[in-house]
Design a protein around this motif. Sequence first.
Motif, PDB file in Angstrom:
ATOM      1  N   GLU A 167       0.863  -1.184   0.000  1.00 24.47           N
ATOM      2  CA  GLU A 167       0.000   0.000   0.000  1.00 24.47           C
ATOM      3  C   GLU A 167       0.897   1.231   0.000  1.00 24.47           C
ATOM      4  O   GLU A 167       2.106   1.121   0.196  1.00 24.47           O
ATOM      5  CB  GLU A 167      -0.949   0.017   1.201  1.00 24.47           C
ATOM      6  CG  GLU A 167      -0.265   0.127   2.546  1.00 24.47           C
ATOM      7  CD  GLU A 167      -1.191   0.552   3.668  1.00 24.47           C
ATOM      8  OE1 GLU A 167      -2.415   0.463   3.530  1.00 24.47           O
ATOM      9  OE2 GLU A 167      -0.668   1.000   4.695  1.00 24.47           O
ATOM     10  N   ALA A 169       0.311   4.138   1.849  1.00 25.56           N
ATOM     11  CA  ALA A 169       0.188   4.967   3.047  1.00 25.56           C
ATOM     12  C   ALA A 169       1.502   5.129   3.800  1.00 25.56           C
ATOM     13  O   ALA A 169       1.822   6.227   4.279  1.00 25.56           O
ATOM     14  CB  ALA A 169      -0.872   4.362   3.960  1.00 25.56           C
ATOM     15  N   GLU A 201      -2.075 -11.737  -4.310  1.00 29.07           N
ATOM     16  CA  GLU A 201      -3.462 -12.155  -4.054  1.00 29.07           C
ATOM     17  C   GLU A 201      -3.636 -13.656  -4.307  1.00 29.07           C
ATOM     18  O   GLU A 201      -3.094 -14.200  -5.268  1.00 29.07           O
ATOM     19  CB  GLU A 201      -4.416 -11.398  -4.989  1.00 29.07           C
ATOM     20  CG  GLU A 201      -4.443  -9.893  -4.802  1.00 29.07           C
ATOM     21  CD  GLU A 201      -5.316  -9.451  -3.633  1.00 29.07           C
ATOM     22  OE1 GLU A 201      -5.868 -10.316  -2.933  1.00 29.07           O
ATOM     23  OE2 GLU A 201      -5.419  -8.226  -3.426  1.00 29.07           O
ATOM     24  N   GLU A 218      -4.279   7.593  -3.134  1.00 23.43           N
ATOM     25  CA  GLU A 218      -4.778   7.747  -1.765  1.00 23.43           C
ATOM     26  C   GLU A 218      -4.148   8.922  -1.056  1.00 23.43           C
ATOM     27  O   GLU A 218      -3.127   9.456  -1.484  1.00 23.43           O
ATOM     28  CB  GLU A 218      -4.638   6.452  -0.963  1.00 23.43           C
ATOM     29  CG  GLU A 218      -3.271   6.099  -0.491  1.00 23.43           C
ATOM     30  CD  GLU A 218      -3.266   4.772   0.268  1.00 23.43           C
ATOM     31  OE1 GLU A 218      -4.313   4.121   0.419  1.00 23.43           O
ATOM     32  OE2 GLU A 218      -2.188   4.365   0.710  1.00 23.43           O
ATOM     33  N   TYR A 266      -5.600  -1.372  11.646  1.00 22.04           N
ATOM     34  CA  TYR A 266      -5.262   0.023  11.931  1.00 22.04           C
ATOM     35  C   TYR A 266      -6.487   0.926  12.052  1.00 22.04           C
ATOM     36  O   TYR A 266      -6.357   2.112  12.300  1.00 22.04           O
ATOM     37  CB  TYR A 266      -4.354   0.575  10.822  1.00 22.04           C
ATOM     38  CG  TYR A 266      -4.893   0.342   9.414  1.00 22.04           C
ATOM     39  CD1 TYR A 266      -5.987   1.050   8.933  1.00 22.04           C
ATOM     40  CD2 TYR A 266      -4.309  -0.602   8.577  1.00 22.04           C
ATOM     41  CE1 TYR A 266      -6.485   0.829   7.658  1.00 22.04           C
ATOM     42  CE2 TYR A 266      -4.799  -0.828   7.287  1.00 22.04           C
ATOM     43  CZ  TYR A 266      -5.880  -0.108   6.840  1.00 22.04           C
ATOM     44  OH  TYR A 266      -6.382  -0.330   5.583  1.00 22.04           O
ATOM     45  N   LEU A 284     -15.206  -1.065  -4.051  1.00 18.84           N
ATOM     46  CA  LEU A 284     -14.575  -0.171  -5.024  1.00 18.84           C
ATOM     47  C   LEU A 284     -13.501   0.659  -4.301  1.00 18.84           C
ATOM     48  O   LEU A 284     -12.326   0.600  -4.652  1.00 18.84           O
ATOM     49  CB  LEU A 284     -15.646   0.728  -5.656  1.00 18.84           C
ATOM     50  CG  LEU A 284     -15.173   1.915  -6.493  1.00 18.84           C
ATOM     51  CD1 LEU A 284     -14.334   1.449  -7.681  1.00 18.84           C
ATOM     52  CD2 LEU A 284     -16.373   2.738  -6.987  1.00 18.84           C
ATOM     53  N   TYR A 285     -13.912   1.398  -3.274  1.00 19.50           N
ATOM     54  CA  TYR A 285     -12.998   2.276  -2.531  1.00 19.50           C
ATOM     55  C   TYR A 285     -13.187   2.068  -1.027  1.00 19.50           C
ATOM     56  O   TYR A 285     -14.199   1.519  -0.586  1.00 19.50           O
ATOM     57  CB  TYR A 285     -13.337   3.754  -2.799  1.00 19.50           C
ATOM     58  CG  TYR A 285     -13.168   4.244  -4.217  1.00 19.50           C
ATOM     59  CD1 TYR A 285     -12.245   3.675  -5.089  1.00 19.50           C
ATOM     60  CD2 TYR A 285     -13.927   5.321  -4.672  1.00 19.50           C
ATOM     61  CE1 TYR A 285     -12.091   4.166  -6.377  1.00 19.50           C
ATOM     62  CE2 TYR A 285     -13.777   5.821  -5.961  1.00 19.50           C
ATOM     63  CZ  TYR A 285     -12.864   5.234  -6.811  1.00 19.50           C
ATOM     64  OH  TYR A 285     -12.709   5.719  -8.082  1.00 19.50           O
ATOM     65  N   GLU A 323      -8.185   8.503   6.020  1.00 24.66           N
ATOM     66  CA  GLU A 323      -7.589   8.062   4.757  1.00 24.66           C
ATOM     67  C   GLU A 323      -8.622   7.615   3.717  1.00 24.66           C
ATOM     68  O   GLU A 323      -9.233   6.565   3.848  1.00 24.66           O
ATOM     69  CB  GLU A 323      -6.653   6.874   5.032  1.00 24.66           C
ATOM     70  CG  GLU A 323      -6.049   6.293   3.775  1.00 24.66           C
ATOM     71  CD  GLU A 323      -5.512   4.893   3.994  1.00 24.66           C
ATOM     72  OE1 GLU A 323      -6.321   3.970   4.252  1.00 24.66           O
ATOM     73  OE2 GLU A 323      -4.294   4.726   3.928  1.00 24.66           O
ATOM     74  N   SER A 325      -9.001   5.990   0.165  1.00 24.00           N
ATOM     75  CA  SER A 325      -8.108   5.178  -0.652  1.00 24.00           C
ATOM     76  C   SER A 325      -8.861   4.630  -1.866  1.00 24.00           C
ATOM     77  O   SER A 325      -9.931   4.037  -1.719  1.00 24.00           O
ATOM     78  CB  SER A 325      -7.583   4.033   0.211  1.00 24.00           C
ATOM     79  OG  SER A 325      -6.605   3.337  -0.489  1.00 24.00           O
ATOM     80  N   GLY A 327      -8.547   2.630  -5.708  1.00 27.58           N
ATOM     81  CA  GLY A 327      -7.764   1.884  -6.689  1.00 27.58           C
ATOM     82  C   GLY A 327      -7.953   2.491  -8.083  1.00 27.58           C
ATOM     83  O   GLY A 327      -9.080   2.800  -8.475  1.00 27.58           O
TER      84      GLY A 327
END
Length: 461
Positions: A167, A169, A201, A218, A266, A284-285, A323, A325, A327
Amino acid sequence: MAKEKNNLNLMDKLIALCKQRGIIFPGSEIYGGLANSWDFGPYGALLKNNIRQAWLKHFVTSRDDMLLMESGVIMNPKVWQASGHLQNFTDPLVDCKKCKKRWRADHILEQKSAVPRYDKEKPVDWKEIHCPECGGELTAVRNFNLMFKSFMGPVEDKSAEVYLRPELAAGMFTDFKLIQQANRKKLPFGIAQIGKAFRNEITPGNFIFRTREFEIMELEYFIKPKEWQSAFDMWFNLMKAWLKNLNVADEDIKINEIQAGELAHYSERTVDFEYNYPFGLKELYGLAYRTDFDLSSHAKFSGADLTYTDPDTGEKFIPHVVEPSMGLERTVLVTLLSAYTEEEAPTADEGETDTRVVLKLPKHIAPIQVAVLPLSKKDELVRIAQVLAQDLRQKFIVEYDDTQSIGRRYRRQDEIGTPYCVTIDFDSVKDKAVTVRDRDTMKQERVNLLDLIDYLKERLF
Ligand code: GAP
């Protein structure tokens, strides 16, 4: 308007169109491909780039409280200890002993086809659960870490182990203090980045929905703890507005409040924006309230002081974070699904119609904004058309095309979502005017060459 998407047919049609027009196609295909990897061809790459630019404008450069950065794909491995990814970034994996198919255990639990049926309220007895495909016995659940591992330098031992970032972040957290001080920022402010992330994945698939290499757009918004709710609401609304600008129908979006037991390690609050894909309602997000988990953890693991001193009160504290985020490939996918349209349209033959495929993409992200099409390949038309195309290229993304019949060229531009086609005909030589065709209405208008740039600017920007 939401379209009827509950058929996989639409997905097949979109994948076929993307391949035919060189928008998106399987990666390494001449070598038999590489499972679930996709390459973006010329139009796909332009589309992606336009989405990145639109995202930057919407979430970063149009605001006074946002900064952009780029951090490395490979970071000090201690970063992933502090972020919790080494310990927690795992998916539960089971294998079918009979057909050898590999499953994500949590996905099996969600599937109604699994045998026997599950009751989410009851504890899971995995001996009772069988392969949804062949009914075979499953192995015990193993936790599988999704991070791609590599080695830095020539020696492949433990001390050289590094990871490709899963990621983005982490970069915004490790560089938080430097950026805050160098840019003299007061809370609240945010740091954004766009870049590649890598996840090994277990079950990639559904075209570009889940892949092992993808881009994330993001931002981390640093706040005083008591401001988290209003910051959360503000970014939630901006994410909704972003989707609206991409012509994604409200009816296709479902907001899913993640329940306490299912939150990432987190997060104190997360809402997922789910989309009604042809293969089901899926993420999606995400929008998360990450508290001070990350900065506190990086301070602890690195020994660095990541506190912020309020210039007005002198109070010292670790900022909290909200945050959003998103894709990039999932954005491309929902934009294409929302834009894909089939409609009956007249052909060149009197009274005849056939099916016109159009990508009704938002004009600001269409890969090609203007196509310049001389009616014939005669020198006198080609010369004017090529000069015009070069002129327009200074302001717009332009494609010049003089092959095939004009009808076929219009349809080709419709299929890649070009909002305007400019046709130069024999009258143009005399009257210094061209015909502009609108992708969505197919209406044609005669426009003087001297007015053309303003005409297009007004409609495209
Ligand atoms: N920093 C938070 C974070 O990385 P995430 O939900 O794990 O959150 C961010 O990932 C976004 O990346 C998701 O909302 C989704 O749009 C996209 N994404 C996640 N995994 C993906 C995959 N395997 N393939 C394509 N896109 C993915």
